[in-house]
Design an enzyme around this catalytic site. Structure first.
Site, PDB file in Angstrom:
ATOM      1  N   GLY A   1       2.354  -3.727   7.329  1.00  0.00           N
ATOM      2  CA  GLY A   1       1.317  -4.556   7.935  1.00  0.00           C
ATOM      3  C   GLY A   1       1.379  -4.749   9.426  1.00  0.00           C
ATOM      4  O   GLY A   1       0.425  -5.248  10.018  1.00  0.00           O
TER       5      GLY A   1
ATOM      6  N   ARG B   1       0.430   1.928   9.283  1.00  0.00           N
ATOM      7  CA  ARG B   1      -0.259   2.003  10.582  1.00  0.00           C
ATOM      8  C   ARG B   1       0.692   2.041  11.772  1.00  0.00           C
ATOM      9  O   ARG B   1       0.507   2.824  12.706  1.00  0.00           O
ATOM     10  CB  ARG B   1      -1.184   0.784  10.704  1.00  0.00           C
ATOM     11  CG  ARG B   1      -2.117   0.814  11.904  1.00  0.00           C
ATOM     12  CD  ARG B   1      -2.829  -0.544  12.072  1.00  0.00           C
ATOM     13  NE  ARG B   1      -3.345  -1.047  10.826  1.00  0.00           N
ATOM     14  CZ  ARG B   1      -4.585  -0.830  10.363  1.00  0.00           C
ATOM     15  NH1 ARG B   1      -5.446  -0.153  11.088  1.00  0.00           N
ATOM     16  NH2 ARG B   1      -4.963  -1.323   9.198  1.00  0.00           N
TER      17      ARG B   1
ATOM     18  N   CYS C   1     -26.664  11.178   9.141  1.00  0.00           N
ATOM     19  CA  CYS C   1     -27.927  10.464   8.975  1.00  0.00           C
ATOM     20  C   CYS C   1     -27.721   9.055   8.438  1.00  0.00           C
ATOM     21  O   CYS C   1     -28.065   8.732   7.302  1.00  0.00           O
ATOM     22  CB  CYS C   1     -28.848  11.258   8.055  1.00  0.00           C
ATOM     23  SG  CYS C   1     -29.155  12.887   8.751  1.00  0.00           S
TER      24      CYS C   1
HETATM   25  C1  LIG Z   1      -1.446  -0.244   2.775  1.00  0.00           C
HETATM   26  C2  LIG Z   1      -0.127  -0.739   2.324  1.00  0.00           C
HETATM   27  C3  LIG Z   1       0.965  -0.708   3.181  1.00  0.00           C
HETATM   28  C4  LIG Z   1       0.870  -0.261   4.612  1.00  0.00           C
HETATM   29  O1  LIG Z   1       0.130  -1.149   5.398  1.00  0.00           O
HETATM   30  P1  LIG Z   1       0.064  -0.971   6.986  1.00  0.00           P
HETATM   31  O2  LIG Z   1      -0.783  -2.102   7.419  1.00  0.00           O
HETATM   32  O3  LIG Z   1      -0.577   0.346   7.251  1.00  0.00           O
HETATM   33  O4  LIG Z   1       1.444  -1.042   7.506  1.00  0.00           O
HETATM   34  C5  LIG Z   1       2.191  -1.129   2.676  1.00  0.00           C
HETATM   35  N1  LIG Z   1       2.326  -1.561   1.409  1.00  0.00           N
HETATM   36  C6  LIG Z   1       1.282  -1.593   0.555  1.00  0.00           C
HETATM   37  C7  LIG Z   1       1.497  -2.072  -0.826  1.00  0.00           C
HETATM   38  C8  LIG Z   1       0.030  -1.193   0.979  1.00  0.00           C
HETATM   39  O5  LIG Z   1      -1.005  -1.258   0.138  1.00  0.00           O
END
Ligand SMILES: *Cc1c(COP(=O)(O)O)cnc(C)c1O
Length: 417
Positions: free
Chosen positions: A242, A279, A345
């Site tokens: 996250g 990310r 489109c």
């Molecule tokens: C999407 C996700 C992540 C990664 O999230 P980021 O924001 O890209 O770091 C980690 N764990 C789970 C369970 C996810 O669904």
């Protein structure tokens, strides 16, 4: 420092000019920097080593960008992987990843996906419902195995991010309500083909404030202690992913500072720590290279129609996300304000609004911070072949996914006999 920088008036990816990449591989083209991927991963390792947590496992969230070359770069660094499907497991194995370092997340794992993961010998299943636990117990029983599990618990912490990417609230489809966790662990302890390994949470994405992750970790600790009091000992604590990145002018903490409150909340615990960053490992290691096809000067607005579109990069259309759009070879003269749009489109097919740029048809643009949730979310809408992907490594360029051909897009279809 970014691997994407100007040298002699032209944007480079490490030691390679993006203009050269465009002429060799065409546009649109995703360009990744191996050095940036490695740097982002190393920032996690350094932060963990600094607090004597070098046994922690950093599991790259494959869904952010699942190209085999990206997975391979992380596999070589010893990373684990967070997967959400049997398809992602197959990718990890094809890229040289270690099944023993894979965690399997997601609310709807199918029996055949569970089977494949059990046979590969993954590290842990992150369980998201009581029913899923029963299914997994049955599938593991059929294979004569014990499935390693952790429960994804919803700490009900507001991550203060976009509602589409908040996942730890009570209203979310993800995870298990905090109050239901204890009874579920008891249930799991009684099942013959389940081995309790850990606890897990993931509260959302593009998080900039480090406090919610710290709060979530503190709440998890309460549960870990309650479990311990009942004789249920955990091997690991998975705090999810996250961490956000800078797209525009967001103030983004260095990885170690972002993790500090979280690590503080877990201080003194002996369990192995797991992280699931997506990310923050790949987002700023990639850009989307595109060419200006048409300049259109309307009565109210100027449009630059480029050869990339919402099918290549969905985030602007999907989340109204802002990506920096920069000329590969900047021009000196005064520019104008442009809507940067694709040829699809749909009125929602834009990549940027009101960008001040000096443009001529044929110019190349770099859409920055496109390494995460870019290619991975692309589609063939409007029968558009997906972009090529290249990875730069110093002065080397590797084509890591060739551009699709139109014939490939309908190769699986058939007219009626
Ligand atoms: C999407 C996700 C992540 C990664 O999230 P980021 O924001 O890209 O770091 C980690 N764990 C789970 C369970 C996810 O669904």
């Amino acid at each position: 420092m970014s691997a994407f920088r100007y040298e002699n008036g032209s944007l480079m990816a490490e030691d390679v000019s993006l203009a050269d990449i465009a002429s060799r591989f065409g546009t649109p083209c995703y360009v990744y920097s191996r050095a940036m991927l490695e740097k982002a991963y190393q920032a996690y390792r350094d932060a963990l080593t600094a607090v004597n947590r070098s046994d922690a496992l950093v599991c790259y969230a494959v869904k952010a960008n699942s190209n085999l070359a990206i997975l391979n770069v992380f596999a070589r660094l010893g990373a684990g992987f967070d997967i959400v499907s049997g398809g992602e497991l197959a990718r990890v194995l094809a890229a040289g990843g270690d099944a023993g370092k894979v965690v399997f997340s997601g609310v709807g794992k199918k029996p055949d996906e569970m089977r494949a993961a059990l046979e590969a010998g993954i590290f842990c299943f992150n369980i998201e419902s009581a029913s899923e636990l029963e299914h997994l117990n049955r599938v593991a029983g059929e294979l004569g195995k014990k499935a390693p599990v952790s429960f994804r618990v919803n700490p009900n912490v507001d991550p203060k991010t976009h509602p589409y990417i908040s996942t730890g609230l009570k209203t979310s489809k993800f995870g298990i309500a905090f109050d239901q966790a204890l009874p579920l662990y008891r249930k799991a302890a009684s099942l013959p083909h389940i081995a309790i390994k850990g606890i897990d949470c993931h509260i959302g994405s593009q998080l900039l404030d480090p406090a919610p992750a710290g709060e979530a970790a503190a709440k998890l600790m309460g549960l870990v202690e309650a479990l311990e009091a009942e004789g249920i000992k955990l091997h690991h604590i998975d705090v999810g992913g996250g961490m956000g990145i800078r797209y525009r002018d967001e103030s983004v903490l260095p990885t170690a500072d972002y993790l500090a409150p979280l690590l503080k909340a877990l201080e003194g615990r002996h369990e192995q720590l797991l992280f699931e960053p997506g990310r923050s490992l790949v987002g700023n290691a990639g850009l989307l290279l595109t060419k200006v096809e048409i300049l259109k000067h309307g009565e109210e607005r100027n449009f630059a129609v480029v050869d990339a579109a919402m099918n290549d990069l969905a985030r602007p259309a999907l989340y109204d996300a802002w990506h920096d759009i920069a000329p590969v070879t900047p021009r000196a003269d005064d520019g104008a304000s442009y809507e940067i749009v694709g040829p699809i489109c749909e009125s929602g097919d834009f990549l940027g609004h009101g960008r001040h740029l000096t443009l001529a048809e044929g110019d190349l643009l770099a859409i920055h911070s496109a390494g995460a949730y870019g290619m991975a979310m692309s589609s063939n809408y409007n029968t558009r072949p997906r972009a090529a992907e290249v990875m730069v490594d110093g002065s080397q360029v590797h084509l890591v996914r060739r551009r699709e051909t139109v014939a490939e897009l309908y190769a699986l279809e058939a007219p009626l006999p």
